[in-house]
Design a protein around this motif. Structure first.
Motif, PDB file in Angstrom:
ATOM      1  N   VAL A 138       0.826  -1.208   0.000  1.00  0.00           N
ATOM      2  CA  VAL A 138       0.000   0.000   0.000  1.00  0.00           C
ATOM      3  C   VAL A 138       0.861   1.259   0.000  1.00  0.00           C
ATOM      4  N   SER A 139       1.880   1.283   0.850  1.00  0.00           N
ATOM      5  CA  SER A 139       2.709   2.491   0.954  1.00  0.00           C
ATOM      6  C   SER A 139       3.534   2.748  -0.299  1.00  0.00           C
ATOM      7  N   SER A 140       3.743   1.719  -1.117  1.00  0.00           N
ATOM      8  CA  SER A 140       4.529   1.881  -2.343  1.00  0.00           C
ATOM      9  C   SER A 140       3.721   2.454  -3.497  1.00  0.00           C
ATOM     10  N   LEU A 141       2.415   2.489  -3.358  1.00  0.00           N
ATOM     11  CA  LEU A 141       1.585   3.031  -4.431  1.00  0.00           C
ATOM     12  C   LEU A 141       1.734   4.547  -4.513  1.00  0.00           C
ATOM     13  N   PRO A 142       1.783   5.102  -5.721  1.00  0.00           N
ATOM     14  CA  PRO A 142       1.872   6.561  -5.855  1.00  0.00           C
ATOM     15  C   PRO A 142       0.557   7.229  -5.473  1.00  0.00           C
ATOM     16  N   ASP A 143       0.627   8.518  -5.160  1.00  0.00           N
ATOM     17  CA  ASP A 143      -0.589   9.266  -4.826  1.00  0.00           C
ATOM     18  C   ASP A 143      -1.431   9.542  -6.060  1.00  0.00           C
ATOM     19  N   SER A 144      -0.771   9.654  -7.207  1.00  0.00           N
ATOM     20  CA  SER A 144      -1.498   9.904  -8.454  1.00  0.00           C
ATOM     21  C   SER A 144      -0.723   9.294  -9.606  1.00  0.00           C
ATOM     22  N   VAL A 145      -1.431   9.091 -10.708  1.00  0.00           N
ATOM     23  CA  VAL A 145      -0.806   8.532 -11.899  1.00  0.00           C
ATOM     24  C   VAL A 145      -1.528   9.084 -13.123  1.00  0.00           C
ATOM     25  N   ARG A 146      -0.772   9.662 -14.032  1.00  0.00           N
ATOM     26  CA  ARG A 146      -1.309  10.236 -15.266  1.00  0.00           C
ATOM     27  C   ARG A 146      -2.479  11.190 -15.005  1.00  0.00           C
TER      28      ARG A 146
END
Length: 344
Positions: A138-146
């Motif tokens: 979970v912590s490795s996911l970015p806050d936003s993408v594209r």
């Protein structure tokens, strides 16, 4: 005085008739199960016909070329027993489906709603006892993408460890299944929540750390660029560090080939759980499978006209714990769901 001939088989059949009628009457008296009463009457009538209408035996025995009446009775009894077995299995399946639907409904009701107004990528993560790895995932996911906000959603599928707590501590939206529903069941819960929150794109990845979050942007890019509606990752086009043995790799390639033949596709990895789906298309898919959901999703997407694209990705070995996938059951389950989804 003419002696009365006593046929033990007739007596046994009369006792059986009484027992069947009593069972049907008792079921109706206790639970008002009209279908059980009608079944009992039909069975009792059939049994009585062998006692009072012996011509019935002549017809059945003649068709089956059986001379002894008790053999005909035993044969028909086994047929009826088999019918009862299938009936009970059907009732059990229906009860299981109702429990599963109730479980998912309760879990969906737990979920908070997002603020709205921002296009969102919901990352649905089914997790069963992944407390040791879920925090990192979970912590490795970015806050936003594209340009899309990323919203992690962890469906803790009957976990008995700290999966839910660790996911929530790292900013994920978390819901829990009180009883294990399988990966497919957890995904259905996640999909329903994502749709209720108007997710633009829904991504699925595993909670064991095998699917690198840094591949997320490449996975959603074809959807953002309006080139595809359903994007699948392939370890065989990319890098496979999953540690699968020869038997499992061969099985995956075999079932992938079966799907390609049945659905006229050209995919390479039918069991990969790292995928992205356009949110507006997700409602078209009929999903019933609770365990082996990957082939079902592919087949449903193809049947409903979604544009499919497969991209190379990297698959890592599990970061901790043991795989939840069965060995022999894996092949049987894939075979069943591929043909069920294709035929329905």
């Amino acid at each position: 005085m003419i002696p009365v001939l006593f046929d033990p088989l007739d007596a046994a059949l009369l006792v059986l008739t009484v027992g069947i009628l009593y069972w049907g009457f008792d079921r109706y008296r206790r639970r008002f199960e009209r279908s059980d009463l009608l079944i009992a009457v039909a069975l009792a009538s059939g049994v009585l016909s062998f006692v009072f209408v012996p011509e019935t035996f002549d017809v059945v025995g003649g068709v089956l070329d059986i001379e002894r009446r008790y053999i005909v009775v035993l044969l028909l009894a086994n047929v009826v027993l088999l019918g009862f077995v299938f009936h009970v299995l059907s009732l059990a399946r229906r009860a299981n489906d109702e429990v599963s639907a109730l479980t998912r409904s309760l879990s969906v009701d737990q979920a908070p709603t997002t603020d709205g107004g921002v296009e969102t990528v919901f990352v649905v993560i089914p997790a069963y006892n992944e407390g040791d790895t879920i925090s990192t995932v979970v912590s490795s996911l970015p806050d936003s993408v594209r340009g899309y906000e990323v919203q992690p959603l962890v469906v803790s599928d009957g976990s008995a460890d700290e999966t839910a707590a660790n996911a929530a501590e790292n900013g994920a939206m978390v819901v829990e299944h009180p009883i294990n529903q399988g990966q497919g069941g957890a995904l259905k819960t996640g999909f329903e929540i994502a749709l209720e929150n108007d997710a633009a794109i829904v991504v699925t990845l595993d909670g064991d750390g095998q699917h690198p979050p840094d591949e997320l942007e490449r996975l959603v890019a074809p959807i953002v660029d309006a080139e595809a509606d359903y994007v699948m990752g392939s370890r065989y086009l990319g890098v496979d560090r999953s540690g699968n043995g020869v038997v499992r790799r061969t099985g995956i390639r075999f079932f992938t080939g079966v799907i390609n033949v049945l659905m006229n596709t050209g995919i390479t990895d039918c069991t990969n759980g790292y995928r992205a789906i356009r949110g507006s298309m997700l409602e078209r898919l009929t999903l019933t499978e609770e365990r082996f959901n990957a082939p079902e999703l592919i087949i449903e997407a193809r049947k409903n006209g979604l544009r499919l694209e497969e991209i190379p990705i990297r698959i890592e070995d599990r970061k901790d714990g043991d795989t939840k996938k069965p060995k022999l059951g894996f092949a049987i389950g894939l075979t069943r769901i591929i043909f069920v989804a294709w035929l329905r």
